[in-house]
Scaffold this motif. Structure first.
Motif, PDB file in Angstrom:
ATOM      1  N   GLY A  60       0.821  -1.206   0.000  1.00  0.00           N
ATOM      2  CA  GLY A  60       0.000   0.000   0.000  1.00  0.00           C
ATOM      3  C   GLY A  60       0.854   1.256   0.000  1.00  0.00           C
ATOM      4  N   MET A  61       1.938   1.224   0.770  1.00  0.00           N
ATOM      5  CA  MET A  61       2.852   2.366   0.812  1.00  0.00           C
ATOM      6  C   MET A  61       3.570   2.537  -0.526  1.00  0.00           C
ATOM      7  SD  MET A  61       5.715   3.159   3.761  1.00  0.00           S
ATOM      8  CE  MET A  61       4.557   2.988   5.104  1.00  0.00           C
ATOM      9  N   ALA A  62       4.022   1.425  -1.099  1.00  0.00           N
ATOM     10  CA  ALA A  62       4.687   1.485  -2.407  1.00  0.00           C
ATOM     11  C   ALA A  62       3.720   1.975  -3.480  1.00  0.00           C
ATOM     12  CB  ALA A  62       5.238   0.106  -2.780  1.00  0.00           C
TER      13      ALA A  62
ATOM     14  N   ASP B 156       4.039   5.072  -5.926  1.00  0.00           N
ATOM     15  CA  ASP B 156       3.876   4.847  -7.361  1.00  0.00           C
ATOM     16  C   ASP B 156       2.810   5.785  -7.912  1.00  0.00           C
ATOM     17  OD1 ASP B 156       4.068   3.737  -9.852  1.00  0.00           O
ATOM     18  OD2 ASP B 156       3.709   1.683  -9.221  1.00  0.00           O
ATOM     19  N   TRP B 157       1.753   5.958  -7.134  1.00  0.00           N
ATOM     20  CA  TRP B 157       0.631   6.785  -7.554  1.00  0.00           C
ATOM     21  C   TRP B 157       0.921   8.272  -7.403  1.00  0.00           C
ATOM     22  CZ3 TRP B 157      -3.260   6.604 -10.486  1.00  0.00           C
ATOM     23  CH2 TRP B 157      -4.266   7.567 -10.386  1.00  0.00           C
ATOM     24  N   MET B 158       1.626   8.635  -6.321  1.00  0.00           N
ATOM     25  CA  MET B 158       1.853  10.041  -6.014  1.00  0.00           C
ATOM     26  C   MET B 158       2.920  10.584  -6.931  1.00  0.00           C
ATOM     27  SD  MET B 158      -0.058  11.346  -3.853  1.00  0.00           S
ATOM     28  CE  MET B 158      -0.313   9.978  -2.780  1.00  0.00           C
ATOM     29  N   SER B 159       2.562  10.721  -8.157  1.00  0.00           N
ATOM     30  CA  SER B 159       3.510  11.093  -9.200  1.00  0.00           C
ATOM     31  C   SER B 159       4.032  12.507  -9.001  1.00  0.00           C
ATOM     32  CB  SER B 159       2.818  11.001 -10.563  1.00  0.00           C
ATOM     33  OG  SER B 159       1.736  11.914 -10.602  1.00  0.00           O
TER      34      SER B 159
ATOM     35  N   VAL C  28       9.707   9.804   2.296  1.00  0.00           N
ATOM     36  CA  VAL C  28      10.280  11.119   1.998  1.00  0.00           C
ATOM     37  C   VAL C  28       9.207  12.069   1.475  1.00  0.00           C
ATOM     38  CG1 VAL C  28      11.894  12.371   0.506  1.00  0.00           C
ATOM     39  CG2 VAL C  28      12.589  10.219   1.564  1.00  0.00           C
ATOM     40  N   LEU C  29       8.409  11.606   0.521  1.00  0.00           N
ATOM     41  CA  LEU C  29       7.476  12.536  -0.127  1.00  0.00           C
ATOM     42  C   LEU C  29       6.347  12.974   0.804  1.00  0.00           C
ATOM     43  CD1 LEU C  29       4.484  11.375  -1.336  1.00  0.00           C
ATOM     44  CD2 LEU C  29       6.046   9.966  -2.675  1.00  0.00           C
ATOM     45  N   ILE C  30       5.863  12.075   1.674  1.00  0.00           N
ATOM     46  CA  ILE C  30       4.763  12.481   2.546  1.00  0.00           C
ATOM     47  C   ILE C  30       5.253  13.432   3.634  1.00  0.00           C
ATOM     48  CG2 ILE C  30       4.827  10.614   4.254  1.00  0.00           C
ATOM     49  CD1 ILE C  30       1.693  12.126   2.561  1.00  0.00           C
ATOM     50  N   VAL C  31       6.467  13.204   4.147  1.00  0.00           N
ATOM     51  CA  VAL C  31       7.050  14.140   5.119  1.00  0.00           C
ATOM     52  C   VAL C  31       7.269  15.499   4.460  1.00  0.00           C
ATOM     53  CG1 VAL C  31       9.121  14.650   6.475  1.00  0.00           C
ATOM     54  CG2 VAL C  31       8.120  12.362   6.554  1.00  0.00           C
ATOM     55  N   ALA C  32       7.806  15.477   3.247  1.00  0.00           N
ATOM     56  CA  ALA C  32       8.100  16.721   2.532  1.00  0.00           C
ATOM     57  C   ALA C  32       6.832  17.504   2.213  1.00  0.00           C
ATOM     58  CB  ALA C  32       8.850  16.410   1.239  1.00  0.00           C
ATOM     59  N   TYR C  33       5.739  16.805   1.950  1.00  0.00           N
ATOM     60  CA  TYR C  33       4.491  17.491   1.602  1.00  0.00           C
ATOM     61  C   TYR C  33       3.803  18.075   2.831  1.00  0.00           C
ATOM     62  CZ  TYR C  33       0.596  18.400  -1.596  1.00  0.00           C
ATOM     63  OH  TYR C  33      -0.335  19.009  -2.414  1.00  0.00           O
ATOM     64  N   LEU C  34       3.859  17.330   3.944  1.00  0.00           N
ATOM     65  CA  LEU C  34       3.123  17.753   5.133  1.00  0.00           C
ATOM     66  C   LEU C  34       3.834  18.849   5.929  1.00  0.00           C
ATOM     67  CD1 LEU C  34       1.826  14.311   6.489  1.00  0.00           C
ATOM     68  CD2 LEU C  34       0.515  16.064   5.296  1.00  0.00           C
TER      69      LEU C  34
ATOM     70  N   LEU D 288      -5.455   4.851   2.125  1.00  0.00           N
ATOM     71  CA  LEU D 288      -5.073   5.610   3.313  1.00  0.00           C
ATOM     72  C   LEU D 288      -3.847   6.468   3.032  1.00  0.00           C
ATOM     73  CD1 LEU D 288      -5.233   6.325   6.334  1.00  0.00           C
ATOM     74  CD2 LEU D 288      -3.814   4.321   6.784  1.00  0.00           C
ATOM     75  N   PHE D 289      -2.827   5.872   2.432  1.00  0.00           N
ATOM     76  CA  PHE D 289      -1.586   6.603   2.199  1.00  0.00           C
ATOM     77  C   PHE D 289      -1.762   7.709   1.150  1.00  0.00           C
ATOM     78  CE2 PHE D 289       0.356   2.477   3.734  1.00  0.00           C
ATOM     79  CZ  PHE D 289       0.719   3.000   4.965  1.00  0.00           C
ATOM     80  N   ILE D 290      -2.619   7.472   0.171  1.00  0.00           N
ATOM     81  CA  ILE D 290      -2.909   8.503  -0.831  1.00  0.00           C
ATOM     82  C   ILE D 290      -3.761   9.609  -0.213  1.00  0.00           C
ATOM     83  CG2 ILE D 290      -4.171   8.924  -2.993  1.00  0.00           C
ATOM     84  CD1 ILE D 290      -3.263   6.028  -3.790  1.00  0.00           C
ATOM     85  N   PHE D 291      -4.698   9.195   0.633  1.00  0.00           N
ATOM     86  CA  PHE D 291      -5.574  10.151   1.324  1.00  0.00           C
ATOM     87  C   PHE D 291      -4.761  11.185   2.107  1.00  0.00           C
ATOM     88  CE2 PHE D 291      -7.461  11.114   5.497  1.00  0.00           C
ATOM     89  CZ  PHE D 291      -8.614  11.799   5.120  1.00  0.00           C
ATOM     90  N   LEU D 292      -3.682  10.745   2.753  1.00  0.00           N
ATOM     91  CA  LEU D 292      -2.874  11.666   3.555  1.00  0.00           C
ATOM     92  C   LEU D 292      -2.403  12.864   2.735  1.00  0.00           C
ATOM     93  CD1 LEU D 292      -0.655   9.224   5.667  1.00  0.00           C
ATOM     94  CD2 LEU D 292      -2.568  10.631   6.466  1.00  0.00           C
ATOM     95  N   LEU D 293      -2.023  12.616   1.485  1.00  0.00           N
ATOM     96  CA  LEU D 293      -1.559  13.720   0.642  1.00  0.00           C
ATOM     97  C   LEU D 293      -2.727  14.482   0.033  1.00  0.00           C
ATOM     98  CD1 LEU D 293       1.521  13.908  -1.590  1.00  0.00           C
ATOM     99  CD2 LEU D 293      -0.653  14.667  -2.532  1.00  0.00           C
TER     100      LEU D 293
END
Length: 661
Positions: free
Chosen positions: A87-89, A93-96, A225-231, A332-337
């Motif tokens: 799910g995280m991967a 993959d999705w969070m382009s 990295v990307l979720i920390v950087a976005y939040l 869930l992981f996509i929802f966070l962003l």
């Protein structure tokens, strides 16, 4: 696979929490180190190189240690990826790069209408979970064309699946490499073309040696990295502005302040009523008509459930149940962003409105010129590359008082996220973190896309159609060579600076939706659908979608003259966007392969439908043709109908087992 290799793989998967916990702690320590160095006076460019270099080296290390010579490991990571980590991967993959870099930018410029992207891309995972992913996992395919070939028999359906895959995935991967170039250009001070090829090296080192196995574990690291950087930036802005570090809860307050500022701009003469009507953040249907808005949501949802690089991720789980659980974790992981993106756009717009509009043109902050030199920020219609340029541009406008008005300012959607830390005056360490996050997003999606393309060419074309007896070593060599060839071709295309990154991504969704969704859904849920129906449906649906997209964008004069297309309408006033008769009479009216500045480009169509939603024509055509032709021709064999029943049964082993040697 040897017992020793199996043992090593088992030890690794059982220690994933510890491994990625250490990685996350190390990344946090690195951020603190960069912050200390910034306080010590280390130049920003060196800090930028540190951020990008450190993260890319970590990804490269994971890619190299995950190298494999096993077919199942290379194509589907040995089908051993736990649901949580898959799910995280999938989230990475999705969070382009387009989502990370372009999503908040689109919300910044489109306001309410930009929510179509959030709703469509997120809602698509419901279709993935309910209609597609678990059943493809039960089948046991390595690729989506693999399933089409087995379900519909013969290689014609396989070849059509590969063609659709190439069309949508190549378009999409170009956008990702473009994003890597944009980030490297800004934060490493490179020429854009050089930056594109440097980004390409980072992509290849993650995927070439280990295939899906390497890409999976790299993407987990990239998601962190990307979720920390976005939040982080928007959490800081929320705390700084409203005293609460939860931007999703302070979003409403930010919107209220934006609305108040917009009203004050009109009162002070800093924006006209007409400009404000078109730019008001909370007013719906300023950019898309209601029909276009909901058509875009539908196309993005269905496209999500059809994109091969997304569906491939669910081939890697141990079981059908894990595939379903993996979709839930993905959401869930996509929802966070995506739940944060509207707040990110609102806080960024609030900073721009507060710090720029109404200020003297000669007193613009440094970030305006930083991005203006890249052609990404305009003032009074000119790239903001210097004070002299924008001062002269504004003085040339009749009645301009030298004060920046709302209509004078323009910013590219692709730099809103990257520039927000600088707009808000945050430390450079935050800007560098955002750059690292954007790079992680672009690299992770590009890896998945390139792998989908290379695997389809090497597995479906070379192995299944050219040399069915090819040994494992040769198959993997062919896949790696094709990976490099496709990557270089995509980088070359990206280096030519193609049109808007978000539009390119949306084209990929429409192409996948029209070309693959009917064949996948009816292949799983309708036993009566046969080979003739599937082939006719794919050709008709994909053909209509591609025709509409290409003609409206590149041959608009021919569309208006020969195919009954008329001008699109202004969503606010209902007036035609362009006088078609006048445009056709102009010397360039019937030009082909026109630039985006052509008066008719993307401004004509059928039923006032934007080409970004071209699947709205191809999708129903595909379903209708597939259903009708299947009913008019012989039913599939009983054996094939039993195969469909078996695919829908959650219990039992994988249907198709590939040779691995």
């Amino acid at each position: 696979m040897t017992a020793q290799a199996t043992s090593r793989s088992g030890d690794f998967t059982s220690n994933l929490g510890r491994i990625y916990g250490i990685y996350t702690g190390g990344f946090a320590a690195f951020i603190i180190l960069v912050a200390i160095l910034e306080r010590a006076g280390v130049p920003n460019q060196i800090l930028g190189y540190m951020f990008v270099g450190f993260t890319v080296l970590v990804y490269a290390f994971i890619g190299i240690v995950s190298r494999t010579v096993q077919v199942s490991e290379y194509y589907v990571a040995g089908r051993k990826v736990p649901a949580f980590y898959n799910g995280m991967a999938t989230g990475a993959d999705w969070m382009s790069g387009a989502s990370f870099v372009g999503m908040a930018g689109s919300l910044f410029l489109l306001g309410y209408d930009g929510l179509a992207f959030v709703l469509g891309w997120t809602g698509g995972y419901v279709l993935v979970a309910v209609l597609v992913a678990p059943f493809l996992r039960k089948f046991g395919a390595y690729t989506v064309p693999d399933f089409l070939a087995a379900r519909y028999g013969g290689n014609t359906a396989r070849m059509l699946g590969v063609m659709v895959l190439l069309a949508c995935s190549f378009t999409y991967v170009v956008a990702q490499i473009f994003a890597t170039g944009l980030i490297a250009q800004r934060f490493l001070g490179m020429d854009f073309v050089v930056a594109v090829y440097v980004g390409l090296l980072g992509i290849l080192v993650c995927s070439m040696l280990g295939g899906m196995r390497a890409v999976t574990w790299t993407q987990v690291a990239q998601y962190i990295v990307l979720i920390v950087a976005y939040l982080v930036p928007v959490v800081i802005l929320s705390a700084k502005k409203f005293g609460l570090p939860i931007p999703q809860l302070t979003y409403g307050s930010a919107i209220a302040e934006i609305t108040a500022l917009e009203q004050s701009f009109v009162a002070k003469g800093l924006a006209t009523e007409a400009v404000m009507a078109a730019k008001a953040h909370t007013t719906p249907f300023n950019s898309y008509s209601p029909a276009n808005y909901f058509a875009l949501i539908l196309c993005l949802m269905v496209g999500t459930a059809s994109l091969p690089h997304v569906l491939m991720r669910y081939f890697t789980t141990p079981s059908v149940r894990d595939a379903r659980m993996s979709v839930a974790w993905s959401l869930l992981f996509i929802f966070l962003l995506y739940f944060t993106a509207p707040a990110y756009a609102a806080f960024s717009k609030l900073e721009v409105y507060s710090t720029l509009i109404g200020k003297n043109v000669a007193d613009m902050p440094a970030w305006v010129f930083t991005y203006g030199k890249l052609g990404l920020v305009t003032i009074c219609g000119k790239a903001a590359d210097s004070v002299a340029t924008i001062t002269a541009a504004c003085q040339a406008l009749p009645g301009h008082a030298g004060v920046l008005r709302l209509q004078d300012f323009g910013i590219n959607t692709d730099v809103v996220v990257l520039s927000t830390p600088e707009i808000a005056g945050l430390p450079y360490v935050i800007a560098g973190l955002v750059a690292a996050g954007g790079l992680a997003a672009a690299l992770s999606t590009a890896d998945g896309l390139l792998l989908a393309i290379a695997n389809a060419l090497s597995h479906d074309i070379y192995y299944k159609m050219i040399d069915k007896n090819a040994p494992t070593a040769r198959r993997l060599i062919v896949s790696r060579v094709l990976l490099v060839v496709v990557a270089v071709a995509a980088a070359w295309t990206a280096s030519k600076r193609p049109a808007d990154i978000l539009a390119m991504v949306s084209w990929a969704f429409s192409l996948a939706a029209a070309g693959l969704f009917p064949a996948l859904v009816l292949g799983i849920w309708d036993k009566r659908t046969n080979r003739a129906g599937a082939i006719a449906g794919i050709i008709a649906g994909f053909g209509i979608c591609l025709f509409y997209l290409v003609v409206t964008r590149y041959f608009p004069g021919h569309g208006a003259a020969y195919f009954g297309m008329s001008s699109l309408l202004n969503p606010v006033t209902g007036a035609p966007l362009v006088d078609v008769a006048k445009a056709l009479a102009a010397p360039n009216g019937m030009e082909t392969w026109v630039a985006g500045t052509h008066p008719l480009a993307s401004k004509v169509g059928w039923f006032n439908m934007n080409n970004i939603s071209s699947a709205i024509f191809g999708l129903p055509v595909g379903f209708i043709v597939m259903f009708a032709v299947s009913r008019l021709t012989a039913a599939p064999s009983q054996e094939l109908q039993d195969f469909v029943d078996n695919c829908r049964r959650p219990r039992g082993g994988t249907i198709m087992e590939e040779k691995t040697s």
